[in-house]
Write a protein that holds these residues in place. Structure first.
Motif, PDB file in Angstrom:
ATOM      1  N   ARG A  16      -1.487  13.822  -2.961  1.00  0.00           N
ATOM      2  CA  ARG A  16      -2.535  14.839  -2.996  1.00  0.00           C
ATOM      3  C   ARG A  16      -3.790  14.361  -2.267  1.00  0.00           C
ATOM      4  N   LEU A  17      -4.201  13.126  -2.511  1.00  0.00           N
ATOM      5  CA  LEU A  17      -5.385  12.570  -1.856  1.00  0.00           C
ATOM      6  C   LEU A  17      -5.201  12.504  -0.341  1.00  0.00           C
ATOM      7  N   PHE A  18      -4.010  12.109   0.116  1.00  0.00           N
ATOM      8  CA  PHE A  18      -3.749  12.037   1.559  1.00  0.00           C
ATOM      9  C   PHE A  18      -3.840  13.426   2.194  1.00  0.00           C
ATOM     10  N   ARG A  19      -3.272  14.428   1.524  1.00  0.00           N
ATOM     11  CA  ARG A  19      -3.313  15.792   2.065  1.00  0.00           C
ATOM     12  C   ARG A  19      -4.748  16.324   2.123  1.00  0.00           C
ATOM     13  N   GLU A  20      -5.560  15.975   1.128  1.00  0.00           N
ATOM     14  CA  GLU A  20      -6.968  16.412   1.132  1.00  0.00           C
ATOM     15  C   GLU A  20      -7.770  15.684   2.197  1.00  0.00           C
ATOM     16  N   THR A  21      -7.511  14.377   2.359  1.00  0.00           N
ATOM     17  CA  THR A  21      -8.274  13.561   3.308  1.00  0.00           C
ATOM     18  C   THR A  21      -7.875  13.848   4.752  1.00  0.00           C
ATOM     19  N   HIS A  22      -6.575  14.097   4.997  1.00  0.00           N
ATOM     20  CA  HIS A  22      -6.057  14.289   6.369  1.00  0.00           C
ATOM     21  C   HIS A  22      -5.283  15.605   6.460  1.00  0.00           C
ATOM     22  N   PRO A  23      -5.979  16.755   6.435  1.00  0.00           N
ATOM     23  CA  PRO A  23      -5.249  18.030   6.486  1.00  0.00           C
ATOM     24  C   PRO A  23      -4.613  18.306   7.849  1.00  0.00           C
ATOM     25  N   ASP A  24      -5.091  17.610   8.896  1.00  0.00           N
ATOM     26  CA  ASP A  24      -4.556  17.833  10.241  1.00  0.00           C
ATOM     27  C   ASP A  24      -3.264  17.056  10.493  1.00  0.00           C
ATOM     28  N   LEU A  25      -2.934  16.067   9.676  1.00  0.00           N
ATOM     29  CA  LEU A  25      -1.719  15.262   9.848  1.00  0.00           C
ATOM     30  C   LEU A  25      -0.560  15.881   9.071  1.00  0.00           C
ATOM     31  N   PRO A  26       0.668  15.581   9.508  1.00  0.00           N
ATOM     32  CA  PRO A  26       1.814  16.078   8.733  1.00  0.00           C
ATOM     33  C   PRO A  26       1.760  15.525   7.310  1.00  0.00           C
ATOM     34  N   PRO A  27       2.099  16.323   6.323  1.00  0.00           N
ATOM     35  CA  PRO A  27       1.985  15.861   4.931  1.00  0.00           C
ATOM     36  C   PRO A  27       3.020  14.784   4.602  1.00  0.00           C
ATOM     37  N   LEU A  28       2.618  13.869   3.734  1.00  0.00           N
ATOM     38  CA  LEU A  28       3.529  12.844   3.220  1.00  0.00           C
ATOM     39  C   LEU A  28       4.161  13.359   1.939  1.00  0.00           C
ATOM     40  N   ASN A  29       5.314  12.825   1.622  1.00  0.00           N
ATOM     41  CA  ASN A  29       5.911  13.161   0.335  1.00  0.00           C
ATOM     42  C   ASN A  29       5.977  11.903  -0.518  1.00  0.00           C
ATOM     43  N   GLN A  30       6.362  12.062  -1.737  1.00  0.00           N
ATOM     44  CA  GLN A  30       6.362  10.943  -2.680  1.00  0.00           C
ATOM     45  C   GLN A  30       7.359   9.860  -2.266  1.00  0.00           C
ATOM     46  N   GLY A  31       8.470  10.243  -1.655  1.00  0.00           N
ATOM     47  CA  GLY A  31       9.455   9.257  -1.195  1.00  0.00           C
ATOM     48  C   GLY A  31       8.891   8.336  -0.125  1.00  0.00           C
ATOM     49  N   THR A  32       8.094   8.897   0.788  1.00  0.00           N
ATOM     50  CA  THR A  32       7.470   8.077   1.829  1.00  0.00           C
ATOM     51  C   THR A  32       6.500   7.084   1.211  1.00  0.00           C
ATOM     52  N   ILE A  33       5.698   7.548   0.271  1.00  0.00           N
ATOM     53  CA  ILE A  33       4.745   6.672  -0.411  1.00  0.00           C
ATOM     54  C   ILE A  33       5.494   5.555  -1.140  1.00  0.00           C
ATOM     55  N   SER A  34       6.623   5.898  -1.756  1.00  0.00           N
ATOM     56  CA  SER A  34       7.424   4.911  -2.477  1.00  0.00           C
ATOM     57  C   SER A  34       7.950   3.832  -1.529  1.00  0.00           C
ATOM     58  N   LYS A  35       8.414   4.237  -0.335  1.00  0.00           N
ATOM     59  CA  LYS A  35       8.913   3.257   0.642  1.00  0.00           C
ATOM     60  C   LYS A  35       7.794   2.354   1.142  1.00  0.00           C
ATOM     61  N   ILE A  36       6.627   2.946   1.405  1.00  0.00           N
ATOM     62  CA  ILE A  36       5.490   2.152   1.878  1.00  0.00           C
ATOM     63  C   ILE A  36       5.068   1.148   0.809  1.00  0.00           C
ATOM     64  N   GLU A  37       5.030   1.591  -0.435  1.00  0.00           N
ATOM     65  CA  GLU A  37       4.663   0.690  -1.535  1.00  0.00           C
ATOM     66  C   GLU A  37       5.673  -0.450  -1.679  1.00  0.00           C
ATOM     67  N   ALA A  38       6.964  -0.123  -1.596  1.00  0.00           N
ATOM     68  CA  ALA A  38       7.998  -1.160  -1.714  1.00  0.00           C
ATOM     69  C   ALA A  38       7.891  -2.169  -0.577  1.00  0.00           C
ATOM     70  N   GLN A  39       7.617  -1.679   0.630  1.00  0.00           N
ATOM     71  CA  GLN A  39       7.465  -2.596   1.772  1.00  0.00           C
ATOM     72  C   GLN A  39       6.255  -3.501   1.560  1.00  0.00           C
ATOM     73  N   TYR A  40       5.165  -2.949   1.052  1.00  0.00           N
ATOM     74  CA  TYR A  40       3.967  -3.768   0.830  1.00  0.00           C
ATOM     75  C   TYR A  40       4.224  -4.832  -0.232  1.00  0.00           C
ATOM     76  N   ARG A  41       4.928  -4.442  -1.295  1.00  0.00           N
ATOM     77  CA  ARG A  41       5.213  -5.425  -2.349  1.00  0.00           C
ATOM     78  C   ARG A  41       6.147  -6.530  -1.842  1.00  0.00           C
ATOM     79  N   GLU A  42       7.073  -6.171  -0.930  1.00  0.00           N
ATOM     80  CA  GLU A  42       8.036  -7.156  -0.426  1.00  0.00           C
ATOM     81  C   GLU A  42       7.446  -8.032   0.676  1.00  0.00           C
ATOM     82  N   MET A  43       6.684  -7.426   1.622  1.00  0.00           N
ATOM     83  CA  MET A  43       6.246  -8.161   2.809  1.00  0.00           C
ATOM     84  C   MET A  43       4.746  -8.373   2.885  1.00  0.00           C
TER      85      MET A  43
END
Length: 172
Positions: A16-43
């Motif tokens: 929700r925060l990403f969509r409010e902050t960047h309305p001009d960019l394609p919206p992210l979904n929860q799965g994308t956020i989950s993958k980004i979080e997992a990558q950050y925790r791993e690497m």
């Protein structure tokens, strides 16, 4: 963004925060956020991870592949892969790099020495039938019906249609 600012956020709140902050960019979904979080925790970073490198095939393996193909050009790429104990797609890449192509058998028509004589005989037969009023050109329907056999014999058929709707088969 999960731990950004004054408090930790859930993945839904981050979406929700990403969509409010960047309305001009394609919206992210929860799965994308989950993958980004997992990558950050791993690497410990979220930079783009380079893709896997292509399998390296040594010169001896390439040479063996090309020699096997030279010995038997109708060998399928999958068989070459099994014999060489490498991936099928890697074999295809090697063959493409070497400007070789997997062999596919094609049936082609071969003109034989007696073909012109057979054509003349067929024309004579048709002309005789027309002269004797047994056949009219408007009754003839030509089709591409062929019978191929494993020994190389090809039978071609022309179908003649009469006014009685009966089919006459003339083998050529």
């Amino acid at each position: 963004m999960i731990g950004y600012g004054d408090r930790a956020r859930t993945q839904c709140e981050v979406v929700r925060l990403f969509r409010e902050t960047h309305p001009d960019l394609p919206p992210l979904n929860q799965g994308t956020i989950s993958k980004i979080e997992a990558q950050y925790r791993e690497m410990a970073h979220v930079r783009k991870v380079p893709s896997k490198r292509q399998a390296v095939v040594d010169d001896d393996t390439k040479l063996n592949l090309l020699l096997a193909l030279e010995e038997n050009p109708i060998t399928p790429a999958r068989q070459l892969a099994r014999d060489s104990n490498i991936n099928h797609k890697t074999v295809l890449k090697v063959l493409k790099y070497e400007k070789k192509h997997p062999y596919k058998m094609q049936a082609v028509q071969e003109l034989l020495e007696d073909d012109p004589d057979r054509r003349v005989e067929f024309c004579d037969l048709l002309m005789t039938c027309i002269d004797q009023n047994q056949l009219s050109l408007e009754w003839i329907v030509f089709s591409d019906v062929d019978t191929f056999t494993l020994n190389g014999h090809v039978e071609k058929y022309f179908y003649l249609v009469t006014t009685y709707r009966a089919w006459y088969n003339i083998e050529c």
